[in-house]
Scaffold this motif. Structure first.
Motif, PDB file in Angstrom:
ATOM      1  N   TRP A  43      -4.610  -9.651   9.603  1.00 12.75           N
ATOM      2  CA  TRP A  43      -5.099  -9.585   8.226  1.00 12.75           C
ATOM      3  C   TRP A  43      -4.805 -10.831   7.385  1.00 12.75           C
ATOM      4  CZ3 TRP A  43      -0.485  -6.633   8.962  1.00 12.75           C
ATOM      5  CH2 TRP A  43       0.574  -6.965   8.122  1.00 12.75           C
ATOM      6  N   ALA A  44      -4.008 -11.766   7.862  1.00 17.01           N
ATOM      7  CA  ALA A  44      -3.730 -12.935   7.016  1.00 17.01           C
ATOM      8  C   ALA A  44      -3.319 -14.136   7.853  1.00 17.01           C
ATOM      9  CB  ALA A  44      -2.622 -12.614   6.012  1.00 17.01           C
ATOM     10  N   GLY A  45      -3.418 -15.303   7.234  1.00 16.84           N
ATOM     11  CA  GLY A  45      -2.975 -16.535   7.868  1.00 16.84           C
ATOM     12  C   GLY A  45      -3.977 -17.076   8.874  1.00 16.84           C
ATOM     13  N   PRO A 197       2.214  -5.382   4.110  1.00 14.39           N
ATOM     14  CA  PRO A 197       1.232  -4.355   4.498  1.00 14.39           C
ATOM     15  C   PRO A 197       0.194  -4.021   3.428  1.00 14.39           C
ATOM     16  CG  PRO A 197       3.399  -3.705   5.236  1.00 14.39           C
ATOM     17  CD  PRO A 197       3.589  -4.947   4.411  1.00 14.39           C
ATOM     18  N   TYR A 198       0.495  -4.245   2.155  1.00 16.67           N
ATOM     19  CA  TYR A 198      -0.520  -3.958   1.129  1.00 16.67           C
ATOM     20  C   TYR A 198      -1.809  -4.711   1.428  1.00 16.67           C
ATOM     21  CZ  TYR A 198       0.805  -8.408  -1.207  1.00 16.67           C
ATOM     22  OH  TYR A 198       1.065  -9.723  -1.490  1.00 16.67           O
ATOM     23  N   ALA A 199      -1.656  -5.910   2.031  1.00 22.69           N
ATOM     24  CA  ALA A 199      -2.835  -6.739   2.291  1.00 22.69           C
ATOM     25  C   ALA A 199      -3.565  -6.342   3.578  1.00 22.69           C
ATOM     26  CB  ALA A 199      -2.436  -8.207   2.345  1.00 22.69           C
ATOM     27  N   ALA A 200      -2.942  -5.487   4.391  1.00 21.20           N
ATOM     28  CA  ALA A 200      -3.634  -5.047   5.619  1.00 21.20           C
ATOM     29  C   ALA A 200      -4.919  -4.310   5.248  1.00 21.20           C
ATOM     30  CB  ALA A 200      -2.717  -4.153   6.452  1.00 21.20           C
ATOM     31  N   ILE A 203      -8.606  -5.527   5.505  1.00 13.50           N
ATOM     32  CA  ILE A 203      -9.426  -5.365   6.715  1.00 13.50           C
ATOM     33  C   ILE A 203     -10.605  -4.427   6.419  1.00 13.50           C
ATOM     34  CG2 ILE A 203      -9.378  -4.278   9.010  1.00 13.50           C
ATOM     35  CD1 ILE A 203      -6.429  -5.354   9.218  1.00 13.50           C
ATOM     36  N   GLY A 204     -10.400  -3.483   5.488  1.00 11.98           N
ATOM     37  CA  GLY A 204     -11.507  -2.595   5.117  1.00 11.98           C
ATOM     38  C   GLY A 204     -11.216  -1.124   5.287  1.00 11.98           C
ATOM     39  N   PHE A 205      -9.987  -0.686   4.977  1.00 12.87           N
ATOM     40  CA  PHE A 205      -9.672   0.743   4.985  1.00 12.87           C
ATOM     41  C   PHE A 205      -8.766   1.036   3.797  1.00 12.87           C
ATOM     42  CE2 PHE A 205      -6.514  -1.361   7.673  1.00 12.87           C
ATOM     43  CZ  PHE A 205      -5.336  -0.923   7.090  1.00 12.87           C
ATOM     44  N   PRO A 206      -8.724   2.308   3.370  1.00 17.37           N
ATOM     45  CA  PRO A 206      -7.923   2.638   2.181  1.00 17.37           C
ATOM     46  C   PRO A 206      -6.433   2.756   2.499  1.00 17.37           C
ATOM     47  CG  PRO A 206      -9.046   4.585   3.001  1.00 17.37           C
ATOM     48  CD  PRO A 206      -9.510   3.454   3.855  1.00 17.37           C
TER      49      PRO A 206
END
Ligand code: IMP
Ligand code: MG
Length: 338
Positions: A43-45, A197-200, A203-206
């Motif tokens: 999800w990042a980097g 994890p807030y940024a996970a 990816i496109g899920f709640p």
């Protein structure tokens, strides 16, 4: 709609063996033999990250592709990541030559592309001042925020572009660690993305779908890159240098020697609570055992222990009394022994 999302997050400054944990989790199967996870997604980097994983005794190093690829799971580079096309292509070739099914690798259409000028700017302006990995990460995210960036969908072949169809169980693979998060780390000594994890959910899920959060930690602290919290005088400490040597504390991406210090347990408690970690995996205990010196910092004191088990008990009790979401704490003795 997906069933659940588990998350692997680094609880320190990166290099906490997230790759090994993700790789271990990716190998999980239902009794039927079907992979437990339908997707493993970053999800990042970008290629500032570096994962070292062991698959059937063989060592593999990756920078961009999620570790699900080693177990035949769809592996996606998410929309909040940045992608260096040369590095990506090299990794595809390397994985293909090693016998893995690279058709499982996809890139989110809105993932931003790292350009040569980003790398040049990083090298010329940030590498020395901030100790960045010189991979063009900050300038690429700057262009993203300024809305002048280049997207993967406009730069890559269409067959590698992810269709965005998410279902089943997802494993979200973190890069870097909590204290490198742009919002929570010691700014500007951070990376340019959200490592928590807030940024996970980007990816496109709640957020309600997040299930287990596996927090990767180390029995001592390490830091690659500049940070006033880790003065370079640490490199001169004979005991810590020995720990660094035994633990091969060199960056996977840059080859730089990492600064090593005794674990700051207050910082670990804080990162577990910000990340919402439910499972804690503390590695490199074998390294400290070889050194046979056991210390950590807690409440402004440096505490010494007579044995590894005394130190582990202290850590376990502190985490249990301070982190209400934690269900399980495990200590690993060897890189392969997770
Ligand atoms: P950048 O991400 O290359 O801009 O580097 C910013 C800071 O994050 C520097 O201190 C790097 O050393 C650190 N950093 C970035 N990626 C990693 C990683 O994967 N492991 C450890 N440190 C990292
Ligand atoms: Mg790493």
């Amino acid at each position: 709609m997906i069933d659940l999302a588990d998350v692997v997050v680094g609880l320190a400054w990166g290099d906490e063996a997230k790759g090994k944990i993700t790789s271990h989790l990716s190998s999980k199967r239902f009794i039927s033999g079907k992979p437990y996870y339908d997707f493993v997604i970053r999800w990042a980097g970008g290629n500032n990250a570096g994962h070292t994983v062991y698959v059937n005794g063989d060592k593999f190093k990756t920078h961009l592709v999620p570790s699900g690829i080693f177990y035949g799971v769809q592996s996606v580079i998410g929309p909040n990541c940045v992608l260096n096309i040369d590095s990506f292509n090299q990794e595809l070739d390397y994985l293909k030559e090693s016998g893995f099914d690279t058709s499982l690798i996809k890139v989110a259409p809105n993932c931003h592309i790292v350009k040569d000028e980003h790398i040049q700017f990083d090298r010329d302006n940030l590498a020395v001042k901030l100790g960045t990995t010189s991979r063009g990460i900050a300038p690429c995210y700057s262009d993203k925020a300024a809305r002048v960036g280049m997207l993967a969908k406009d730069a890559l072949e269409s067959e590698v572009i992810w269709d965005g169809n998410l279902y089943g169980n997802i494993l979200c693979e973190g890069a870097q660690g909590v204290w490198l998060d742009i919002n929570h780390g010691n700014y500007p000594y951070v990376t340019s993305s959200e490592t928590l994890p807030y940024a996970a959910c980007s990816i496109g899920f709640p957020p309600q779908k997040i299930n287990d959060v596996y927090g990767a930690a180390k029995i001592y602290d390490t830091r690659s890159g500049e940070d006033p919290r880790f003065p370079s005088s640490l490199l001169d400490d004979p005991v810590l240098s020995r720990l660094a040597e035994i633990g091969s504390e060199y960056g996977v991406t840059t080859g730089r020697k990492r600064k090593v210090n005794w674990l700051d347990l207050n910082m670990l408690v804080k990162s577990i609570n910000i990340a919402g970690a439910t499972h804690i995996i503390i590695s490199k205990c074998d390294i400290m055992k070889e050194l046979d010196i056991y210390k950590l910092f807690y409440n402004d004191e440096r505490i010494s222990f007579n044995s590894m088990s005394d130190m582990q008990n202290f850590i376990t009790n502190t985490i249990k009394s301070s982190c209400s979401l934690v269900k399980q704490i495990r200590f690993s003795y060897s890189p392969e022994g997770l």
